[in-house]
Design a protein around this motif. Structure first.
Motif, mmCIF file in Angstrom:
data_model
loop_
_atom_site.group_PDB
_atom_site.id
_atom_site.type_symbol
_atom_site.label_atom_id
_atom_site.label_comp_id
_atom_site.label_asym_id
_atom_site.label_seq_id
_atom_site.Cartn_x
_atom_site.Cartn_y
_atom_site.Cartn_z
ATOM 1 N N ILE A 119 0.820 -1.379 -0.052
ATOM 2 C CA ILE A 119 -0.018 0.154 0.038
ATOM 3 C C ILE A 119 0.972 1.266 -0.061
ATOM 4 O O ILE A 119 0.613 2.300 -0.791
ATOM 5 C CB ILE A 119 -0.772 -0.063 1.273
ATOM 6 N N VAL A 120 1.791 1.091 0.677
ATOM 7 C CA VAL A 120 2.892 2.493 0.870
ATOM 8 C C VAL A 120 3.371 2.671 -0.597
ATOM 9 O O VAL A 120 3.777 3.608 -0.862
ATOM 10 C CB VAL A 120 3.953 2.119 1.895
ATOM 11 N N ARG A 123 1.544 3.942 -5.581
ATOM 12 C CA ARG A 123 1.526 4.848 -6.642
ATOM 13 C C ARG A 123 2.837 4.425 -7.511
ATOM 14 O O ARG A 123 2.522 4.522 -8.714
ATOM 15 C CB ARG A 123 1.724 6.232 -6.080
ATOM 16 N N HIS A 155 -10.023 3.395 4.131
ATOM 17 C CA HIS A 155 -8.761 4.640 3.821
ATOM 18 C C HIS A 155 -7.913 3.928 2.754
ATOM 19 O O HIS A 155 -7.363 4.378 1.964
ATOM 20 C CB HIS A 155 -8.205 4.664 5.247
ATOM 21 N N LEU A 156 -7.544 2.354 2.917
ATOM 22 C CA LEU A 156 -6.530 1.984 1.903
ATOM 23 C C LEU A 156 -7.128 1.696 0.669
ATOM 24 O O LEU A 156 -6.443 1.893 -0.207
ATOM 25 C CB LEU A 156 -6.326 0.538 2.717
ATOM 26 N N GLN A 159 -6.486 4.975 -1.189
ATOM 27 C CA GLN A 159 -5.090 5.178 -1.601
ATOM 28 C C GLN A 159 -4.829 4.253 -2.901
ATOM 29 O O GLN A 159 -4.314 4.906 -3.861
ATOM 30 C CB GLN A 159 -4.300 4.553 -0.496
ATOM 31 N N VAL A 160 -5.349 3.204 -3.132
ATOM 32 C CA VAL A 160 -5.208 2.449 -4.343
ATOM 33 C C VAL A 160 -6.219 2.872 -5.260
ATOM 34 O O VAL A 160 -5.600 3.214 -6.524
ATOM 35 C CB VAL A 160 -5.642 0.907 -4.118
ATOM 36 N N LEU A 162 -6.927 6.262 -5.816
ATOM 37 C CA LEU A 162 -6.186 7.239 -6.274
ATOM 38 C C LEU A 162 -4.784 6.799 -7.172
ATOM 39 O O LEU A 162 -4.662 7.716 -8.245
ATOM 40 C CB LEU A 162 -5.802 8.045 -4.955
ATOM 41 N N ALA A 163 -4.091 5.834 -6.545
ATOM 42 C CA ALA A 163 -2.918 5.542 -7.373
ATOM 43 C C ALA A 163 -3.149 4.965 -8.681
ATOM 44 O O ALA A 163 -2.458 5.312 -9.652
ATOM 45 C CB ALA A 163 -1.975 4.585 -6.550
#
Length: 280
Positions: A119-120, A123, A155-156, A159-160, A162-163
């Motif tokens: 996850i980190v 992107r 939340h996780l 993030q994905v 958006l990436a």
């Protein structure tokens, strides 16, 4: 090419199910060599996948193969065996873009982000030139992070989402829903994911496919609203998507809203029930 709505896993050690999976109506069939296969059956599963992919194939769903972890010898052997035969390869446990640089072959890769490290690095992974799509491995993530709250998982997920969008990739499909008898729960979960920008879902049984299609089909209200926007644009002579359009209620919509309306109508047509006329 339209983004898939339904993705169906089939265990690689059950070759008698391959043809049934292909005939299920899924947009993508994923032959699984990883989690669905016991260690003692993994060599046979790879051989079955190769034999099927080398055989005659008619028009139908795209065929992906989920290989084992490519940081292991088994995973690399899987990739070498199926990489030029499948329409794409799904890589589990991807944790960095650098890990993809040295992988052999030219097959499109779908990166599964299943750990905190993944996850980190979402992107960077999504932006890698060989990556054709990304997805979450939510059960592994929840176990690693001891998550019991859906808000934290959302939340996780975001993030994905958006990436993938930032990298110009297709929308992110949802992870599997493990209870094949809980259709109401599957529908509710799909609709919640749709609200977050996720699109489509992987399934572990063909019986889940109709509910997934229904959950991601635009509602009658959404379809009618989209048709109103497109019709207003055509009346105004701005059907190419440039400029603002005035709706009958006095509101103005611009080019991005018009483009979204066209996508809604297209999706409504794709997912229209067989017994219902298509919109528009």
């Amino acid at each position: 090419m339209n983004a898939p709505v339904t993705w169906l896993y089939v265990p690689g050690d059950r070759p008698e199910r391959f043809a049934k999976a292909v005939a299920s109506g899924a947009d993508v069939v994923i032959i699984d060599l990883e989690d669905a296969v016991a260690p003692a059956a993994k060599d046979a599963a790879r051989a079955h996948a190769v034999a099927y992919l080398r055989g005659p194939r008619q028009a139908g769903p795209r065929i992906h193969v989920r290989v084992n972890d490519v940081t292991t010898a088994r995973g690399l052997d899987d990739l070498a065996a199926v990489g030029e035969l499948a329409d794409a390869v799904r890589l589990p446990k991807v944790e960095s873009a650098a890990a993809l640089d040295a992988l052999p072959g030219t097959a499109p890769l779908y990166a599964l982000l299943e750990s905190a490290a993944g996850i980190v690095e979402a992107r960077a992974v999504a932006a890698h030139p060989r990556v054709a799509g990304v997805a979450l491995g939510e059960q592994d993530l929840a176990a690693e992070l001891s998550l019991t709250d859906g808000t934290a998982m959302n939340h996780l997920r975001l993030q994905v989402v958006l990436a993938a969008a930032a990298a110009g990739l297709p929308p992110v499909p949802m992870s599997v829903y493990p209870d094949i008898k809980d259709e109401d729960g599957l529908l509710a979960s799909c609709r919640a994911g749709r609200a977050l920008g996720l699109f489509g879902r992987t399934a572990i049984h063909p019986a889940q496919l109709p509910a997934i299609r229904r959950a991601f089909r635009p509602t009658e209200e959404e379809t009618a609203r989209a048709a109103e926007i497109v019709e207003a644009a055509e009346r105004a002579g701005t059907g190419t998507g440039t400029g603002a359009v005035a709706l009958p209620d006095g509101r103005f919509v611009d080019a991005p809203v018009l483009a979204r309306a066209r996508r809604v109508l297209d999706l409504a047509r794709r997912l229209a029930p067989a017994d219902r006329p298509e919109p528009g």
